[in-house]
Design a protein around this motif. Structure first.
Motif, short mmCIF file in Angstrom:
data_model
loop_
_atom_site.label_atom_id
_atom_site.label_comp_id
_atom_site.label_asym_id
_atom_site.label_seq_id
_atom_site.Cartn_x
_atom_site.Cartn_y
_atom_site.Cartn_z
N SER A 101 0.82 -1.20 0.00
CA SER A 101 0.00 0.00 0.00
C SER A 101 0.86 1.26 0.00
O SER A 101 1.99 1.26 0.50
N THR A 102 0.32 2.32 -0.57
CA THR A 102 1.00 3.61 -0.51
C THR A 102 0.60 4.39 0.74
O THR A 102 1.16 5.45 1.02
N GLU A 103 -0.38 3.86 1.47
CA GLU A 103 -0.82 4.50 2.71
C GLU A 103 0.26 4.39 3.77
O GLU A 103 0.97 3.37 3.84
N ASP A 104 0.42 5.43 4.58
CA ASP A 104 1.48 5.37 5.59
C ASP A 104 1.12 4.35 6.68
O ASP A 104 -0.06 4.05 6.92
N ALA A 105 2.16 3.83 7.32
CA ALA A 105 1.99 2.71 8.26
C ALA A 105 1.11 3.07 9.45
O ALA A 105 0.33 2.24 9.93
N VAL A 106 1.21 4.31 9.93
CA VAL A 106 0.40 4.71 11.08
C VAL A 106 -1.09 4.68 10.73
O VAL A 106 -1.93 4.21 11.53
N SER A 107 -1.43 5.15 9.55
CA SER A 107 -2.83 5.15 9.13
C SER A 107 -3.36 3.73 8.99
O SER A 107 -4.51 3.44 9.36
N ILE A 108 -2.51 2.84 8.47
CA ILE A 108 -2.93 1.44 8.34
C ILE A 108 -3.16 0.83 9.71
O ILE A 108 -4.13 0.11 9.94
N LEU A 109 -2.25 1.14 10.64
CA LEU A 109 -2.39 0.62 12.01
C LEU A 109 -3.68 1.13 12.63
O LEU A 109 -4.46 0.35 13.23
N GLN A 110 -3.93 2.42 12.50
CA GLN A 110 -5.13 3.01 13.08
C GLN A 110 -6.40 2.39 12.49
O GLN A 110 -7.34 2.04 13.21
N ARG A 111 -6.41 2.23 11.18
CA ARG A 111 -7.61 1.70 10.52
C ARG A 111 -7.89 0.26 10.94
O ARG A 111 -9.04 -0.10 11.19
N ASN A 112 -6.85 -0.53 11.05
CA ASN A 112 -7.06 -1.93 11.42
C ASN A 112 -7.63 -2.08 12.82
O ASN A 112 -8.49 -2.92 13.07
N PHE A 113 -7.15 -1.26 13.76
CA PHE A 113 -7.70 -1.34 15.12
C PHE A 113 -9.10 -0.75 15.19
O PHE A 113 -9.95 -1.21 15.94
#
Length: 586
Positions: free
Chosen positions: A72-84
């Motif tokens: 993904s081109t999405e930053d890692a923090v955003s991915i972490l936030q979305r998954n939780f």
């Protein structure tokens, strides 16, 4: 060929008869060979390290985040936030503390950590490379998580990989008591047997560990008295009843570590990661492998498996200095702690006399000495390595720990043969262009052509001196920039001579024609050079590596050509004419 001795004299050849680099500038990776590495900072691992109260769900979510981040081109923090968020789990569960329970603030904090991690990693990598002694390295950021490292002249690539990748996470951890270690090993063996449908309630595990692979371990430790082969059960039956002990020699006689053949190491790692096994391992326990194997008499490698407390008693953040010494002709790294670390170290060693403390570096145990007495001076020691490894360890400890692990995702070696070949071709092109240009100027412009050639030679000398003054690195693109700037200098001289020709054709005296020619040529030379210079500025600002090298030499060359073509040659003509000499413009 004639350019071969020239390239050797310039230090641009790997020939054994090389005379050394006579140029006052450093040579780049493409000219002297070396190593180019692309590092990627493991931000996801940093999230893992920052988390508290981790559970199985957290581990599962983090694996999902890691997989998404790869594509993904999405930053890692955003991915972490979305998954939780999709699981209705607040980040505060894992990242909050008494002062910080707000998810927005935690996200901001994680974002800052992720952003600064790459900058801190660059700084630490630069410190390590500098202390390693590489001259003129190129270290630059690429994207949000990658670092490009170019190391000219590096020969030992495996050593450099260790230097760059080592996180340098140093921890001092207490080994668990022998009774707990023994019970945990027994529990793992029993649980594993049950998973295979074997009832181990009537078997005596320790006495039934007579597997063939144990023969190899016997060469390292004499266990013949404790291993009694069963006369009534086959080896296959014993393996089924004691699957863990079939590949792990349990601690013997109060020992605190097991031993595993290298070929079984991956199997043991898989076993320890099973969810059923994780449930029976005490929560405050962590397994660590020995950093280096023991070589058995049959040349097989055996790794010790240590069971330590999960939380370290002390970390490498307190290390103030490290140096390599020799004890009994064996290299060791002596570490000196700061005052705070020394006080804590004295308390820890004083409270754990006759216990073993493992010195763990990047998850590997280098040694696990027994504390014989309180250590009040903040000194500690790492042993069990060769001289080269000790020197690398000394560097990484002094440079500090990386904020997150880094992985080498790309490695490129520039061999000396490739560099030499490229250099010789570049030199040939440069020399041919230079000689032909000089001959043309002399043939076409006579004496004024000689003056122009002197200006071109001065242009080259000034350019090299200024490049050295700026601590510049000469690369193949840089040589291309030099050649182009020489062409610019020739063009300026041609333009001036043609203007003087035009003025002489109108019947003016030589002095008047020279003055008028320089005046009329100036505007055209200045306009063309300033536009080229602006292009060079843009290339230098937005380019990287070779592009910047080309832009730098081009900009320096343009400025120098302005000085030599417009002012130096004009002064030379005026001086010659003032002494009554005649100047022939062809």
């Amino acid at each position: 060929m004639f350019w071969n001795p020239i390239s050797r004299a310039m230090g641009l050849s790997d020939d054994a008869t090389s005379y050394g680099n006579i140029l006052p500038v450093k040579l780049g990776l493409d000219l002297q060979g070396g190593m180019r590495v692309v590092l990627e900072v493991d931000i996801i691992k940093m999230f893992d390290d920052l988390a508290k109260n981790k559970d199985q769900n957290f581990e599962h979510t983090l694996v999902k985040v890691r997989n998404e981040a790869r594509t993904s081109t999405e930053d890692a923090v955003s991915i972490l936030q979305r998954n939780f968020s999709e699981q209705n789990i607040r980040l505060a569960v894992y990242y909050g503390d008494l002062q910080e329970q707000n998810d927005d603030a935690i996200i901001s904090k994680l974002q800052t950590e992720a952003t600064t991690a790459i900058d801190r990693a660059i700084e630490i990598v630069r410190n390590r490379v500098d202390q390693y002694g590489v001259s003129e390295p190129t270290i630059q950021k690429q994207g949000s998580t990658r670092i490009i490292v170019e190391l000219p002249g590096v020969k030992n690539q495996s050593q450099v990989r260790t230097l760059l990748q080592g996180t340098a996470l140093l921890e001092f951890k207490l080994l668990k008591d022998p009774e707990i270690v023994s019970k945990t090993f027994e529990a793992i063996n029993g649980t594993l047997a049950k998973l295979h449908g074997i009832d181990t309630s009537t078997t005596t595990a320790t006495s039934d560990t007579s597997m063939k692979q144990q023969d190899s371990l016997e060469t390292k430790t004499d266990t013949s008295s404790s291993i009694t082969p069963s006369q009534t059960k086959s080896d296959e039956q014993l393996r089924k009843e004691n699957p863990f002990y079939a590949i792990v020699q349990p601690p013997q006689q109060g020992g605190q570590e097991g031993y595993v053949l290298e070929e079984h190491r991956d199997s043991v790692i898989k076993i320890l990661s099973l969810s059923e096994i994780q449930k029976i391992i005490p929560a405050d326990v962590q397994f660590h492998w020995a950093a280096k194997p023991i070589i058995a008499e049959n040349e097989k490698k055996i790794y010790a498996l240590f069971m330590t407390r999960k939380e370290p008693e002390l970390t490498g953040g307190v290390i103030e200095n490290a140096k390599v010494d020799f004890v009994l002709n064996q290299p060791v790294v002596n570490m000196e702690m700061n005052s705070e670390g020394a006080r804590e170290w004295a308390r820890i060693t004083g409270a754990n006399i006759d216990k073993r403390i493992a010195i763990v570096l990047d998850k590997g145990v280098y040694s696990a000495p027994v504390v014989r007495s309180k250590i009040p001076n903040g000194m500690s020691q790492i042993e069990g390595m060769d001289v080269a490894e000790a020197n690398i360890l000394q560097i990484v400890l002094k440079a500090g720990a990386l904020p997150a692990p880094v992985d080498i995702i790309e490695q490129q070696s520039v061999g000396a043969s490739l560099g030499s070949d490229s250099i010789q071709k570049g030199l040939l092109a440069s020399l041919l262009a230079f000689v032909l240009t000089i001959l043309f100027m002399i043939v076409y412009y006579n004496f004024s052509g000689v003056v122009a050639n002197i200006a071109i030679i001065l242009n080259l000398i000034f350019l090299i001196v200024i490049l050295a003054g700026f601590q510049g690195v000469l690369t193949l693109p840089g040589i291309a920039g030099i050649i182009l700037s020489m062409a610019v200098a020739v063009d300026a001289n041609v333009l001036i001579n043609e203007r003087v020709h035009e003025e002489l054709a109108t019947g003016k005296t030589t002095r008047a024609a020279v003055d008028a020619g320089y005046k009329k040529a100036f505007t055209a030379i200045f306009d063309s050079n300033i536009t080229t210079f602006i292009t060079g500025v843009i290339l230098y600002q937005f380019g990287s590596g070779p592009i910047q090298g080309f832009a730098l030499t081009l900009m320096i060359g343009i400025v120098v050509s302005m000085v030599t073509a417009i002012w130096v040659t004009h002064i030379m003509f005026n001086y010659i004419m003032s002494n009554g000499k005649t100047v022939n413009f062809g």
